[in-house]
Write an enzyme that holds these catalytic residues in place. Structure first.
Site, PDB file in Angstrom:
ATOM      1  N   THR A 120      13.821 -69.929 -21.105  1.00 18.12           N
ATOM      2  CA  THR A 120      14.666 -70.785 -20.269  1.00 18.12           C
ATOM      3  C   THR A 120      15.707 -71.512 -21.121  1.00 18.12           C
ATOM      4  O   THR A 120      16.870 -71.633 -20.727  1.00 18.12           O
ATOM      5  CB  THR A 120      13.770 -71.806 -19.516  1.00 18.12           C
ATOM      6  OG1 THR A 120      12.829 -71.069 -18.744  1.00 18.12           O
ATOM      7  CG2 THR A 120      14.569 -72.725 -18.621  1.00 18.12           C
ATOM      8  N   ASP A 142       2.103 -72.655 -24.610  1.00 11.47           N
ATOM      9  CA  ASP A 142       2.038 -72.040 -25.944  1.00 11.47           C
ATOM     10  C   ASP A 142       2.421 -73.008 -27.073  1.00 11.47           C
ATOM     11  O   ASP A 142       2.083 -72.769 -28.228  1.00 11.47           O
ATOM     12  CB  ASP A 142       2.985 -70.829 -26.027  1.00 11.47           C
ATOM     13  CG  ASP A 142       2.708 -69.797 -24.954  1.00 11.47           C
ATOM     14  OD1 ASP A 142       1.575 -69.765 -24.443  1.00 11.47           O
ATOM     15  OD2 ASP A 142       3.624 -69.025 -24.620  1.00 11.47           O
ATOM     16  N   MET A 184      -4.546 -67.479 -24.488  1.00 10.13           N
ATOM     17  CA  MET A 184      -3.106 -67.156 -24.462  1.00 10.13           C
ATOM     18  C   MET A 184      -2.377 -67.765 -25.664  1.00 10.13           C
ATOM     19  O   MET A 184      -3.005 -68.260 -26.586  1.00 10.13           O
ATOM     20  CB  MET A 184      -2.501 -67.650 -23.155  1.00 10.13           C
ATOM     21  CG  MET A 184      -2.806 -66.767 -21.976  1.00 10.13           C
ATOM     22  SD  MET A 184      -1.931 -67.357 -20.514  1.00 10.13           S
ATOM     23  CE  MET A 184      -2.076 -65.927 -19.452  1.00 10.13           C
ATOM     24  N   ARG A 290      -3.314 -71.838 -17.412  1.00 12.73           N
ATOM     25  CA  ARG A 290      -2.014 -72.297 -16.909  1.00 12.73           C
ATOM     26  C   ARG A 290      -2.120 -73.010 -15.578  1.00 12.73           C
ATOM     27  O   ARG A 290      -1.187 -73.669 -15.137  1.00 12.73           O
ATOM     28  CB  ARG A 290      -1.086 -71.094 -16.748  1.00 12.73           C
ATOM     29  CG  ARG A 290      -0.323 -70.839 -17.982  1.00 12.73           C
ATOM     30  CD  ARG A 290       0.847 -69.947 -17.913  1.00 12.73           C
ATOM     31  NE  ARG A 290       1.274 -69.350 -16.709  1.00 12.73           N
ATOM     32  CZ  ARG A 290       1.809 -68.140 -16.636  1.00 12.73           C
ATOM     33  NH1 ARG A 290       1.914 -67.417 -17.736  1.00 12.73           N
ATOM     34  NH2 ARG A 290       2.250 -67.659 -15.510  1.00 12.73           N
TER      35      ARG A 290
HETATM   36  O1  F6P Z   1       4.178 -68.323 -22.141  1.00  9.89           O
HETATM   37  C1  F6P Z   1       3.078 -68.652 -21.373  1.00  9.89           C
HETATM   38  C2  F6P Z   1       2.163 -67.482 -21.200  1.00  9.89           C
HETATM   39  O2  F6P Z   1       1.047 -67.891 -20.434  1.00  9.89           O
HETATM   40  C3  F6P Z   1       1.708 -66.820 -22.496  1.00  9.89           C
HETATM   41  O3  F6P Z   1       0.711 -67.538 -23.162  1.00  9.89           O
HETATM   42  C4  F6P Z   1       1.284 -65.454 -21.998  1.00  9.89           C
HETATM   43  O4  F6P Z   1       1.393 -64.479 -23.014  1.00  9.89           O
HETATM   44  C5  F6P Z   1       2.283 -65.179 -20.915  1.00  9.89           C
HETATM   45  O5  F6P Z   1       2.798 -66.431 -20.497  1.00  9.89           O
HETATM   46  C6  F6P Z   1       1.693 -64.458 -19.735  1.00  9.89           C
HETATM   47  O6  F6P Z   1       2.709 -64.224 -18.812  1.00  9.89           O
HETATM   48  P1  F6P Z   1       2.462 -63.608 -17.376  1.00  9.89           P
HETATM   49  O7  F6P Z   1       1.814 -64.648 -16.531  1.00  9.89           O
HETATM   50  O8  F6P Z   1       3.821 -63.284 -16.906  1.00  9.89           O
HETATM   51  O9  F6P Z   1       1.584 -62.416 -17.537  1.00  9.89           O
END
Ligand code: F6P
Length: 366
Positions: A120, A142, A184, A290
């Protein structure tokens, strides 16, 4: 005299993250007090290109401090400079940044607050070079964004990892197993490092310290010999063995970062089982890290970031991002925030702290 700020836009880009709503609230409430109207742009930069927005009133941001996700929606596929267009089963990448600029002007925006991670901020930087007045707010579980000590969302992810490792400890110890937990973090090891320490991991494997298989086997076997008949391994999704490569799940050209990481946890567990004879199991925490409500720390940080972002807008300090420096909220140039990724240094005091309490990073010096 500088023109008065009357109308701003706000968007959340990239993957969702605990604290996004707290930032939206932190920007919108004081903006209204200054008599500024706020347009919420939907689904990140996708909404800026496709002209999707809602007017944000105080009632919309009331009661959202503790809620996860984002009331505006988000996307990691809506880069205006790298816009995927599908035709005949094929994906063609086109530049739609001019549409984004047209909509920004069409809405009559005096500024745009962009909340997001490195993807972003990269887009935000290019948009500001095109003439948009942008203020950035650093988000990502992250914690890999340069120029801020912390991004919001990281603390909440670390909390989830710590709690998971606490739970894995009980089964590991009851069944005398090696429990591998994949977390992650993309190409940075901050979640594994901080979550691993908080959850008492015995081995932490991160991208910045490529590991040696034998060192990992030795560590779990040594623990067994000492009567500790279980081990907890916290492995970052981007970790890799020395001379090995990243373990990936999929590639999607529509995403800002086409690589989807995943699978190293299963690989590490199988190698440990095959080479030590110990029983192993894998847990992949995935999007649990997340989702959900932000921790109190993230609620406070997000609120500070949001309220400071609107101050930058009022002072017309555009092309800048709010940042945590020590315990103070400052601002930095977005260009500096994207100059490089913030990675864990093998000499970082947190790595040394972990080593001091016996954590192995699977590297020569254990
Ligand atoms: O950047 C945040 C994150 O959760 C990373 O840790 C992970 O690799 C990625 O996004 C996963 O993305 P998505 O939800 O698009 O699979």
């Amino acid at each position: 005299m500088k023109p008065k700020i009357k109308r701003i836009g706000i968007l959340t880009g990239g993957g969702d993250c605990p604290g996004l709503n707290a930032v939206i609230r932190g920007v919108t409430k004081p903006a209204h007090d200054y008599g500024i109207s706020v347009i919420g742009i939907l689904d990140g930069f996708e909404g800026l290109v496709e002209r999707k927005s809602i007017e944000l009133y105080n009632k919309d941001v009331s009661g959202i401090l503790a809620s996860g996700g984002t009331i505006l929606g988000s996307s990691n596929k809506g880069d205006p400079f790298h816009w995927p267009e599908e035709s005949g089963g094929k994906v063609k990448i086109v530049d739609r940044s001019k549409d984004a600029l047209k909509n920004y002007e069409g809405w009559g925006l005096d500024a745009l607050v962009a909340i997001g991670g490195d993807g972003t901020m990269n887009i935000a930087h290019k948009m500001s070079l095109m003439g948009m007045n942008i203020v950035g707010v650093p988000k990502t579980i992250d914690n890999d964004l340069e120029a801020t000590d912390l991004t919001f969302g990281h603390d909440s992810a670390v909390y989830v990892v710590a709690e998971a490792l606490d739970r894995l400890h009980t089964t590991a110890s009851a069944h005398h197993r090696v429990m591998v937990c994949e977390v992650m973090g993309r190409y940075a090891g901050w979640i594994a490092l901080n979550g691993g320490i908080a959850g008492g991991a015995d081995i932490i494997l991160i991208p910045e310290i490529p590991f040696n298989w034998n060192t990992v086997y030795e560590k779990v076997l040594q623990r067994n010999m000492r009567g500790k008949r279980f081990s907890i391994v916290c492995v970052a999704e981007g970790a890799k063995p020395k001379n090995g490569s990243l373990v990936t799940k999929a590639k999607d050209l529509k995403r800002t970062d086409p690589i989807q990481l995943g699978g190293i946890g299963e690989y590490v567990a199988k190698m440990i089982s095959d080479n030590t004879g110990l029983e192993t199991r894998t847990t992949v925490l995935g999007h649990l890290q997340r989702g959900g409500s932000p921790t109190p720390f993230d609620r406070i940080l997000s609120t500070k970031f949001g309220t400071n972002a609107i101050q930058l807008v009022m002072k017309r300090q555009f092309g800048r991002m709010v940042a945590l420096k020590g315990s103070e909220i400052k601002s930095v140039r977005i260009a500096d925030a994207i100059s490089k990724q913030k990675l864990v240094s093998p000499k970082d005091s947190t790595v040394l702290t972990a080593r001091a309490v016996g954590v192995s990073f699977g590297s020569e010096n254990l």
